[in-house]
Motif scaffolding. Sequence first.
Motif, PDB file in Angstrom:
ATOM      1  N   GLU A  48       0.086  -0.731  -0.022  1.00 56.99           N
ATOM      2  CA  GLU A  48      -0.214  -0.236   0.056  1.00 56.99           C
ATOM      3  C   GLU A  48       0.928   1.377   0.326  1.00 56.99           C
ATOM      4  OE1 GLU A  48      -3.248   0.801   3.312  1.00 56.99           O
ATOM      5  OE2 GLU A  48      -4.568  -1.250   2.085  1.00 56.99           O
ATOM      6  N   SER A  49       2.570   0.856  -0.088  1.00 56.25           N
ATOM      7  CA  SER A  49       2.983   2.573   0.334  1.00 56.25           C
ATOM      8  C   SER A  49       2.916   3.454  -0.952  1.00 56.25           C
ATOM      9  CB  SER A  49       4.011   1.798   0.030  1.00 56.25           C
ATOM     10  OG  SER A  49       5.777   3.001   0.682  1.00 56.25           O
ATOM     11  N   GLU A  50       3.059   2.653  -1.975  1.00 52.96           N
ATOM     12  CA  GLU A  50       3.016   3.497  -3.186  1.00 52.96           C
ATOM     13  C   GLU A  50       1.501   4.610  -3.535  1.00 52.96           C
ATOM     14  OE1 GLU A  50       5.253   5.260  -5.460  1.00 52.96           O
ATOM     15  OE2 GLU A  50       6.753   3.440  -3.672  1.00 52.96           O
ATOM     16  N   GLU A  51       0.272   4.232  -3.009  1.00 57.26           N
ATOM     17  CA  GLU A  51      -0.883   4.728  -2.954  1.00 57.26           C
ATOM     18  C   GLU A  51      -1.113   5.412  -1.890  1.00 57.26           C
ATOM     19  OE1 GLU A  51      -5.493   3.509  -2.805  1.00 57.26           O
ATOM     20  OE2 GLU A  51      -4.031   1.958  -2.704  1.00 57.26           O
ATOM     21  N   ALA A  52      -0.995   4.925  -0.650  1.00 63.08           N
ATOM     22  CA  ALA A  52      -1.054   6.093   0.425  1.00 63.08           C
ATOM     23  C   ALA A  52      -0.023   7.194   0.915  1.00 63.08           C
ATOM     24  CB  ALA A  52      -0.237   4.683   2.105  1.00 63.08           C
ATOM     25  N   HIS A  53       1.108   7.311   0.458  1.00 63.61           N
ATOM     26  CA  HIS A  53       1.892   8.640   0.255  1.00 63.61           C
ATOM     27  C   HIS A  53       1.296   9.375  -0.727  1.00 63.61           C
ATOM     28  CE1 HIS A  53       4.936   6.145   2.013  1.00 63.61           C
ATOM     29  NE2 HIS A  53       5.604   7.379   3.144  1.00 63.61           N
ATOM     30  N   ASP A  54       0.838   9.096  -2.090  1.00 65.36           N
ATOM     31  CA  ASP A  54       0.208   9.710  -2.546  1.00 65.36           C
ATOM     32  C   ASP A  54      -0.901  10.323  -2.357  1.00 65.36           C
ATOM     33  OD1 ASP A  54       2.561   8.567  -5.042  1.00 65.36           O
ATOM     34  OD2 ASP A  54       1.279   7.394  -5.831  1.00 65.36           O
ATOM     35  N   ARG A  55      -1.599   9.400  -2.349  1.00 62.28           N
ATOM     36  CA  ARG A  55      -2.921  10.007  -1.301  1.00 62.28           C
ATOM     37  C   ARG A  55      -2.502  10.662  -0.226  1.00 62.28           C
ATOM     38  NH1 ARG A  55      -5.297   5.312  -0.564  1.00 62.28           N
ATOM     39  NH2 ARG A  55      -4.170   5.983   2.169  1.00 62.28           N
ATOM     40  N   HIS A  56      -2.029  11.293   0.730  1.00 59.71           N
ATOM     41  CA  HIS A  56      -1.429  11.631   1.449  1.00 59.71           C
ATOM     42  C   HIS A  56      -0.690  13.333   1.162  1.00 59.71           C
ATOM     43  CE1 HIS A  56       2.278  14.097   3.179  1.00 59.71           C
ATOM     44  NE2 HIS A  56       1.512  13.864   4.902  1.00 59.71           N
ATOM     45  N   ALA A  57       0.582  13.721  -0.518  1.00 58.05           N
ATOM     46  CA  ALA A  57       0.875  14.210  -1.016  1.00 58.05           C
ATOM     47  C   ALA A  57      -0.557  15.205  -1.890  1.00 58.05           C
ATOM     48  CB  ALA A  57       1.730  13.712  -2.439  1.00 58.05           C
ATOM     49  N   ARG A  58      -0.996  14.179  -2.669  1.00 55.10           N
ATOM     50  CA  ARG A  58      -2.155  14.890  -3.332  1.00 55.10           C
ATOM     51  C   ARG A  58      -3.059  15.976  -2.429  1.00 55.10           C
ATOM     52  NH1 ARG A  58      -2.829  10.295  -5.706  1.00 55.10           N
ATOM     53  NH2 ARG A  58      -4.898   9.477  -4.905  1.00 55.10           N
ATOM     54  N   THR A  88       8.479  10.891  -8.367  1.00 53.28           N
ATOM     55  CA  THR A  88       8.102   9.804  -8.828  1.00 53.28           C
ATOM     56  C   THR A  88       7.982  10.779 -10.106  1.00 53.28           C
ATOM     57  OG1 THR A  88       5.230  11.063  -8.121  1.00 53.28           O
ATOM     58  CG2 THR A  88       6.817   9.248  -7.155  1.00 53.28           C
ATOM     59  N   GLY A  89       7.604  12.598 -10.632  1.00 56.59           N
ATOM     60  CA  GLY A  89       7.785  13.294 -12.362  1.00 56.59           C
ATOM     61  C   GLY A  89       5.813  13.475 -12.061  1.00 56.59           C
ATOM     62  N   ASP A  90       5.834  13.837 -10.537  1.00 51.44           N
ATOM     63  CA  ASP A  90       4.531  14.764 -11.298  1.00 51.44           C
ATOM     64  C   ASP A  90       4.291  15.902 -11.074  1.00 51.44           C
ATOM     65  OD1 ASP A  90       1.747  14.839 -10.488  1.00 51.44           O
ATOM     66  OD2 ASP A  90       1.455  14.102  -8.476  1.00 51.44           O
ATOM     67  N   THR A  91       4.660  16.785 -12.187  1.00 55.85           N
ATOM     68  CA  THR A  91       4.939  18.288 -12.071  1.00 55.85           C
ATOM     69  C   THR A  91       3.840  18.231 -12.313  1.00 55.85           C
ATOM     70  OG1 THR A  91       4.771  17.805 -14.755  1.00 55.85           O
ATOM     71  CG2 THR A  91       7.364  17.794 -13.067  1.00 55.85           C
ATOM     72  N   ALA A  92       2.727  18.276 -12.457  1.00 51.78           N
ATOM     73  CA  ALA A  92       1.394  18.935 -12.235  1.00 51.78           C
ATOM     74  C   ALA A  92       1.249  19.089 -11.383  1.00 51.78           C
ATOM     75  CB  ALA A  92       0.392  18.167 -13.110  1.00 51.78           C
ATOM     76  N   SER A  93       0.864  17.683 -10.008  1.00 52.54           N
ATOM     77  CA  SER A  93       0.651  18.331  -9.017  1.00 52.54           C
ATOM     78  C   SER A  93       1.761  19.523  -8.449  1.00 52.54           C
ATOM     79  CB  SER A  93       1.015  16.726  -8.260  1.00 52.54           C
ATOM     80  OG  SER A  93      -0.100  16.404  -8.548  1.00 52.54           O
ATOM     81  N   ALA A  94       3.227  19.393  -8.565  1.00 46.94           N
ATOM     82  CA  ALA A  94       3.994  20.851  -7.826  1.00 46.94           C
ATOM     83  C   ALA A  94       3.671  21.464  -8.749  1.00 46.94           C
ATOM     84  CB  ALA A  94       5.062  19.442  -8.097  1.00 46.94           C
TER      85      ALA A  94
END
Length: 767
Positions: free
Chosen positions: A412-422, A464-470
């Motif tokens: 669950e690590s990737e999904e949980a960290h993405d949810r926290h970041a978003r 993670t290369g999520d420049t849209a969120s950044a």
Amino acid sequence: MDDEAMPGRLRDAGVTRRELEVFWLVGDRLGNREIADRLRLSERTVESHVSALLRKLAAGSRRSLVETAGRLRERSSALPQPLSSFVGRESELDDLAGLVTTRRMVTLTGPAGIGKTRVALHMAHAMKEPPPAVLVDLAVVPPGHPVDRTFADALGVEGDGRAIGPLIRAAIRARPCRLIVDNCEHVTPATAALLADLLAAAGGLHVLATSHGPLGVAGEVVFEVPPLPLSEDDDPGVVLNSPAVRLFVDRATAAAPGFTVAPADVARIAMICRRLDGLPLAIELAATRIRAFSPGELLDRLDDRFALLTGGARPGRHRTLEEALRWSYDLLDEDERLLLDRCSVFPHEFGYDTAVQVLAGPPLTAADLARLFPRLLDRSLISVRRRAGATRYRLLDSIRQFALGRLAERGESEEAHDRHARHHLEHAVTLVPGLRGRDQPAALRWFGEHWTDLRTAMRRALDTGDTASAWGFLAGIGTGWEILGARGELFDWLDALVDRPRPGGAIGVHAAITCCILYCYQDTGRAREFATWADAQAADAEERALADLMLGWVAIYGDDRDAAARILGSAAAGFDGLGDVWHRALALSLLGLATQDIGTAVERQSAAADLFGRLGDHVKRANCLNHMASAVIEAGVRLPEARTWLDEAAELALRTGNDHERFHAELNGTRLAQLRADHRAAATGFAELLPEFLRIGDLRCATRCHYGLGQAAAAAGDHERAREHLVTGNRIAVATDDQHLIGIGRGLLAATEHALGRPPDPSPPRR
């Protein structure tokens, strides 16, 4: 009392129940009158029982009875002797001593490794007055099993089966004692039931228990054992005397007798203890590694603490940090484990409402979190802090690292960290209207409490290369960064983003606006590039007004005041047409900066300050007051008014927690002191502020600090030192392309070169 409830020697000698009660009180060195009062007997009856005991036990004297009682107690309840020194806990022991003498049931709580057992045993050894202490160690009892047999063994009670409970009660009634009941967390229901029964049956019984959480016994007082404290003072002597560091040094010296603390190691050891959250078990295990690693090397390896902190000579159940945490983790239900694992995505403190937004998800609902959070708190796996009516939670870092490992094992690590970041990046943007208005205190408080989350979220997006969120976060805050102030990591994030593809459309324009605002602190030329790009891409009235605002801003730093005034006037008119009062006030403030006439400049800044004040934006009002003071200080006029403005700016900055505006107020106050020829105070002030401005990335104000230090050194006659500061300041001014500061610096440097008898450098400064 059943004969089986007494020690074998007394039973074999034919000692009766009443004689047993008298025997234990004789062993406590009570006189016949005291025993008679305690048991509600006549003194003559007590004398008769004592005579019978002397005869049955073949004791030659009353002293012999005391010694026999002592030996029997020691055999059944011998407290383990500590093998190492007891460090710290002075205040806790004082508080605990008051509780155990006045309350019958005290439970020490805290996470695994916090030192509950050590504190309980130290307290038991320290209690010299009767009743004596009896240790009941429940660690050997399998989870969920009955505990009666372990209590009976500790009390020297023989018997078995259903009769064991009444025998234990009879033994407690006959022999007043203080039970030290250790490691209750895995057998809490059975232990609580038995203790409630015993406390009701024997009025002289006192209990000191240890567990991860409360036992729930009526009358129980819960005493939370805190981590070992570490001084926040920078003084090495104070740091070395703090309990956490004292424990590390004590155990390190025992593990490596030749170990001594070098001056350079004090801060490293303090950081080790801080990274380990003051957890005694972790500190002790780390200290034993001093045989293999220096303090600096230990500190570098703490990211892999579960591999590092293993083994050692520490007695007890937990010989590794991971083993201690695994013990606690395995006692949880599956849904409790899942919630704890998910909580590990929070790098620092978090609130319950945020936890629901981030952590709730199949199979856990929001209702599940309301049910499970108290359980994790009761098991000391989550720490709680309350301030001003708000509750904040956090995981000790070792618990968090352990739970992160379990989260990864679940997949669950990737999904949980993405949810926290978003969640954090998106929620921050929704607070911008509040930042600019009367919700500013709450919005600023949220950013202050969640900045570690935002830093973690941005690192996640960039990694993670999520420049849209950044970009969505940076551009969404936009001109709101003027309220939040410069922060060093903002420039790191920009450096990581500007060379990547820039978003198009409205988000792209707002991203360019953000870049312009932030680069105005460091690089006027680069800020101008983004302002020009935003102007070319602007598609509506709001975007055009924002682009004009940025173009006028960079024109000020390019020292083209006429162009700045013209462009900013257009921006102000645009915002006026849009009904955007906050941005109109910002344009008016910048118009003040662009104005050469001091009176008009102050008037415009004052009008902007009033507008911001009416909106509830105390940060930007403080900013305007700082600009007003800076203008008159540079001109050398209206200095009493400057002091008044700076006092209000400082008060507003402190009220809102805005370090940047506080630094600005202190900088201007230091410039004011220098103008009044208080060069010693000025030198101290500039020296203290310089690293702060460098830390947050405000290179313009760092330049002013260097110029001020140069002037202070020149006033003291140290022209070589003055030249060093002025050259450094001028170099920064050139790098930022701030023509106004470049001009000031060149004039100061020319005067210093003249004082040194050198010809001025005719070459223009270069970037």
